[in-house]
Each structure stands twice: as structure tokens, then as C-alpha cells.
Scaffold this active site. Structure first.
Site, PDB file in Angstrom:
ATOM      1  N   ASP B  73       0.855  -1.189   0.000  1.00 38.34           N
ATOM      2  CA  ASP B  73       0.000   0.000   0.000  1.00 38.34           C
ATOM      3  C   ASP B  73       0.887   1.233   0.000  1.00 38.34           C
ATOM      4  O   ASP B  73       0.845   2.048   0.889  1.00 38.34           O
ATOM      5  CB  ASP B  73      -0.948   0.007   1.201  1.00 38.34           C
ATOM      6  CG  ASP B  73      -0.204   0.088   2.510  1.00 38.34           C
ATOM      7  OD1 ASP B  73      -0.830   0.422   3.510  1.00 38.34           O
ATOM      8  OD2 ASP B  73       0.994  -0.181   2.512  1.00 38.34           O
ATOM      9  N   CYS B  74       1.687   1.323  -1.018  1.00 40.48           N
ATOM     10  CA  CYS B  74       2.701   2.364  -1.022  1.00 40.48           C
ATOM     11  C   CYS B  74       2.321   3.472  -1.987  1.00 40.48           C
ATOM     12  O   CYS B  74       2.221   3.259  -3.187  1.00 40.48           O
ATOM     13  CB  CYS B  74       4.030   1.760  -1.430  1.00 40.48           C
ATOM     14  SG  CYS B  74       5.357   2.930  -1.414  1.00 40.48           S
ATOM     15  N   GLY B  75       2.064   4.664  -1.435  1.00 38.22           N
ATOM     16  CA  GLY B  75       1.813   5.810  -2.290  1.00 38.22           C
ATOM     17  C   GLY B  75       3.117   6.474  -2.683  1.00 38.22           C
ATOM     18  O   GLY B  75       3.185   7.273  -3.603  1.00 38.22           O
ATOM     19  N   ASN B  92      -0.373  -3.158  -5.904  1.00 40.22           N
ATOM     20  CA  ASN B  92      -0.439  -1.983  -5.041  1.00 40.22           C
ATOM     21  C   ASN B  92      -1.903  -1.590  -4.881  1.00 40.22           C
ATOM     22  O   ASN B  92      -2.599  -1.366  -5.869  1.00 40.22           O
ATOM     23  CB  ASN B  92       0.356  -0.835  -5.672  1.00 40.22           C
ATOM     24  CG  ASN B  92       0.622   0.282  -4.682  1.00 40.22           C
ATOM     25  OD1 ASN B  92       0.016   0.329  -3.616  1.00 40.22           O
ATOM     26  ND2 ASN B  92       1.521   1.170  -5.036  1.00 40.22           N
TER      27      ASN B  92
END
Lengths: 180, 338
Positions: B73-75, B92
Site C-alpha cells: 500500500d505504497c503511495g 499496489n
């Protein structure tokens, strides 16, 4: 009608204020970043990865260097996130502490060497632009950020090393503690 | 076990990349959830449909050779590129397109973003395998070959000009050429990084500051915020909060929270509401969480065994409770030298 004009002016004004801030960044920060990052990129390419790896392997056995100079070199030359690959030169028992130490340095280094973590510059730049606007010297704050960062990562490395040693023992991984 | 089924994961709304298709095998049977705060529903559904096992990579790190797919869950950019670089199919749940230092590894055959539970489906096929080749990534940079002009200059020895003046000029020209090439490549990398990483963040921060200052939200924020950030006691409290083990992995991704608070502090220093001497300790107080979201990945990059990683994550999180506030105190004393 006057009321609507007022709203429209407020609406545009809000973004004009933002545009002014943006222009400040573009003329004040970007030119410095461009030349600085280019120079450091060139230096790292000229020195080459193998030489740096060879040097790091020699100095990891000293606890003080392991959590100061090694993370510094790793973050400077390999940048975030590839700097953590340097962990492979360390015995298993030191890997958690080294990661903690290295990752805690990816912001303090940006004060003087923004190339090392260019995607996350604003932790530093956010504070530093305000500091400069208030009449301070960005170079001075950047240097102090870096030096303080080195002290902090040494402390953090040593503390995490003790905590992880305790946990290795408690969870029955004594074999890992004996590996060198 | 032959209950493994092939699943297809497509990009979600505003997402990028994919669709990815994969089937678990006995070697690769783990779907890892690298999402902080438990197993993500997307990871759970992939595991359920395909017959794979789902694990929380923070609690039980899995060897990369046993990993079927990673749900992240990497922005930001760091994690988003790490798994594609290891050629592990990466899902993602946040919207993200290739950027950051590892952008070149984020390709649509290995990465899909913006995924939610509806984007996962079973593929009704009898094809049992899909190649999950673990390609060795190519480390050589374009400029590097030119960087090392070797002493082995065979053609020159045959040339009459070798020993003379022309040979020297030739050599100088070659070294200069290699030097220029390195500098040019360095410039290209720099501009690339500035356009992809730095300017987008500046656009976001400038817009935010413009709105905050123009609307007067800034004053409200300052009233709430300044009492906490304007003295060493408040900063230590901030350092404790950002170091809390259950909170820090949620605050850390992409350093976005740190950047926003940093910008607010900087803004108040510029306006004279916060003293300049606070700048240095504040830089540490807003960032005690740094990298806590990235522990399993960072340890994997350092080739740590899974036992090491499983000890490392809690060890680091606990260590921060002590070292987070301690860093603020160190920085406070260091700021007397400013």
C-alpha cells in the site's frame, strides 16, 4: 455580481498564492539541486560500486563505524532504497540494527546531499525553507542536521543492536548470535 | 496439492499496469501482505481464490523465492519498486504509476496498482503454470562502460603515432570523452529525478501552502500546532507519538506525513510564530517513524534470513520508543551550536 467577482478573485487568489510559493521553489531550490545532484551523481559513477563495497567490507567490524560511516557511505553512494543492500556485508545479528541506522540517515543526509533521497526531500526542505525565510543559513542548518543525524544513528544502531540481541536469545535463535 | 488455481488481477480505478496472472506452486505458495496493520482484504482474496497462503510480511517475513505475489500500500516510491525489482508480481492497493529511483523496474508485466477486491478474478483455464522468471536485473549503467578506458589499447601499438605526440592527444581525448559522457549521463539522471520525484512534490506542497496561507487555515493550524511545536517538551511528546510501535508504520509511507508537518513547522518559523532554534529538534521530532513501514523490505534488500527479519521488525519498533524522543533531546542540545 460584485459578490461573484469577489468569490472568483478569492478562488484565483488562493492559487496565485500557491503559484508564488511554487515559483520560489523553482528559482530558489531547483537550480541548486540540479547542479549539486549532477556533480554527486558523476562522482559516484566515477568511483564505481566495487570499490565502495570493498571499502565497506573492511570497516563493518568496528561498532562505531558500523552505525556511522557505513550508513553514510551506503546512503551517499547507493541512495534510498538501494542503500539497504549494504546489509549483506554484515553478520545476521547486526542486520536489524544496521537497517535502523541506515534508514534513519536518509533524511539527515539530504540537508547537504539531496541526491541521496530526492523523492522525500520535503521533510528537510519544508523546515529549511522556513528557516531560511526567517533569516537563517540553510547550509549551517544542513550541516548540523547531518552531524546530529550521525550521532542519532550511532545511538539508534547500538540500542537496536542490544534489543535485537536480547530478542534473538529469547526466541531461541542463539545460532544467529554466534555467526560472524 | 493440486488445489492451486490461476488468478487474474486487473488495475483498479485510476490504476496502472497489469493485468497480472499467476498460479501458486508448492515452491511459491505465499501471498505476502506488506501493508501495515494486518492482512489487507486484497491479499486475503487473492489467497482464497488461488489456494495460496496469505501472510503478514511484518510478522512473518517470507523468503523472496517462496513469494508468489506481494500486496503493498505504497503511495510513495520505495516499496513500489522493490518487489518489481526482485521480479515478484506486485499488487499496489494505492494508485501509483512508475516513479522514483526504481521506476525502470516497475513494468506492466509485474506491477498493477489501484487494486481493490473487485479487480481479482479466477481464470478458468487448465494451464497450470505461468512463468515467474526471476530475471537477474541488469545493474550496468549506460555511462559505466565508457568510464573505464582500459590500458589495453591494441590498435595503437601498431600505429606509428603511438609513442609520439598524437598518442598523447589521443589518450587525453579519450579520457575527456569518457569524463564528458559520465557528466552528461549524471545530468540526465538528475533531470529525470527532478521531473519525476521532486517537482511533483513541490507542486503538491506549493498548492497546499498557498491554500493554507490564503484562506487563514494557517492561523487556525498555528494556534493548535504552535504550542506543541514551539518548545522542547512539546517536541519530545511529538517524538514519542511518531515513535509509537502501532502508529509509526502507518505514519511512515513515502515520508508524506513528515513532509507535511515539516512544511507546516517551516511555514510557522518563516512567519515568526515558532523560534528558529526549534528547527533542528523539530526535524527529528517529526520523523521518529522513518522507515518503519519498510522494515521487511529493507531487511530483504540486505539479504537477511527470515528469522532475522522476524526479530528485526519488533526490535526496531521498540527501539524507536526510546531512540525517537532521545534523538529530539540530542538535537535540542546540538541546536545550541547553531
Amino acid at each position: 455580481m460584485d459578490f461573484m467577482i469577489m468569490i472568483a478573485e478569492g478562488f484565483i487568489g488562493m492559487f496565485e498564492a500557491g503559484a508564488e510559493v511554487f515559483m520560489g521553489y523553482m528559482t530558489g531550490i531547483i537550480p541548486l539541486l540540479v547542479t549539486l545532484i549532477t556533480a554527486v551523481n558523476a562522482i559516484t559513477k566515477m568511483i564505481g560500486e566495487e570499490k565502495i563495497n570493498g571499502f565497506i567490507q573492511k570497516i563493518t567490524k568496528y561498532a562505531v563505524l558500523r552505525y556511522t560511516l557505513v550508513p553514510f557511505i551506503a546512503v551517499f553512494f547507493f541512495t534510498n532504497p538501494m542503500c539497504y543492500t549494504v546489509g549483506r556485508f554484515l553478520p545476521e545479528k547486526y542486520k536489524p540494527a544496521f537497517y535502523d541506522s541506515a534508514v534513519s540517515f536518509v533524511h539527515p543526509i539530504t540537508g547537504l546531499f539531496p541526491h541521496a533521497n530526492s523523492a522525500e526531500l520535503f521533510v528537510w526542505l519544508g523546515v529549511a525553507t522556513g528557516y531560511t525565510a526567517a533569516g537563517g543559513s540553510q547550509a549551517q542548518l544542513g550541516l548540523m542536521f547531518l552531524l546530529t543525524g550521525l550521532i542519532v544513528i550511532l545511538m539508534r544502531g547500538l540500542v537496536t543492536e542490544r534489543i535485537s540481541a536480547y530478542m534473538f536469545k529469547k526466541q531461541g535463535h542463539e545460532k544467529i548470535l554466534k555467526e560472524n | 496439492m493440486s488445489a492451486y488455481k490461476k488468478v487474474k488481477v486487473s488495475k483498479g480505478r485510476n490504476g496502472w499496469g497489469g493485468p497480472l496472472e499467476f498460479t501458486p506452486t508448492d515452491e511459491k505458495k505465499y501471498v505476502i501482505s506488506v501493508t501495515g496493520g494486518g492482512i489487507h482484504p486484497v491479499a486475503e482474496k487473492i489467497a482464497k481464490l488461488s489456494g495460496a497462503e496469505v501472510v503478514d510480511a511484518f510478522k512473518n517475513p517470507v523468503d523472496k523465492n517462496e513469494t508468489l505475489a506481494a500486496v503493498i500500500d505504497c503511495g510513495g516510491t520505495a516499496r513500489g519498486g522493490t518487489y518489481p525489482k526482485l521480479r515478484i508480481p506486485t499488487i499496489n492497493v494505492k494508485v501509483m504509476s512508475p516513479s522514483g529511483p526504481l521506476a525502470k523496474f516497475i513494468t506492466d508485466d509485474i506491477f498493477v496498482s489501484g487494486v481493490s477486491v473487485e479487480n481479482i478474478e479466477l481464470v478458468d483455464e487448465k494451464t497450470p503454470y505461468v512463468e515467474l522468471e526471476t530475471e537477474k536485473s541488469d545493474y550496468s549503467e549506460p555511462g559505466e562502460e565508457a568510464a573505464a578506458p582500459t590500458a589495453d589499447d591494441q590498435p595503437e601499438t601498431n600505429s606509428a603515432q603511438n609513442a609520439g605526440f598524437m598518442g598523447l592527444i589521443n589518450k587525453i581525448a579519450r579520457v575527456a570523452g569518457a569524463f564528458m559522457n559520465i557528466l552528461y549521463q549524471a545530468g540526465r539522471d538528475t533531470v529525470d529525478s527532478i521531473i519525476k520525484n521532486i517537482i511533483p512534490f513541490m507542486a503538491f506542497v506549493a498548492t497546499l501552502i498557498g491554500i493554507i496561507n490564503y484562506t487563514g487555515i494557517g492561523e487556525i493550524l498555528a494556534n493548535v500546532f504552535v504550542p506543541l511545536a514551539n518548545n522542547i517538551g512539546g517536541l519530545i511528546i511529538l517524538g514519542v507519538i511518531t515513535a509509537l510501535p502501532f502508529l509509526s508504520p502507518l505514519l511512515a509511507p513515502g515520508a508524506v506525513i513528515g513532509a507535511i508537518i515539516g512544511t507546516l513547522v517551516g511555514n510557522e518559523i518563516a512567519n515568526g510564530n515558532i523560534e528558529m532554534s526549534i528547527a533542528l529538534p523539530a526535524l527529528f521530532a517529526i520523523n521518529a517513524q522513518v522507515g518503519t513501514d519498510f522494515i521487511p523490505v529493507g531487511m530483504a534488500l540486505g539479504e537477511a534470513k527470515s528469522e532475522t527479519a522476524s526479530v528485526g521488525a519488533p526490535a526496531i519498533l521498540f527501539s524507536r520508543v526510546v531512540t525517537g524522543p532521545a534523538a529530539v533531546i540530542i538535537a535540542y542540545f546540538m541546536s545550541f551550536m547553531l
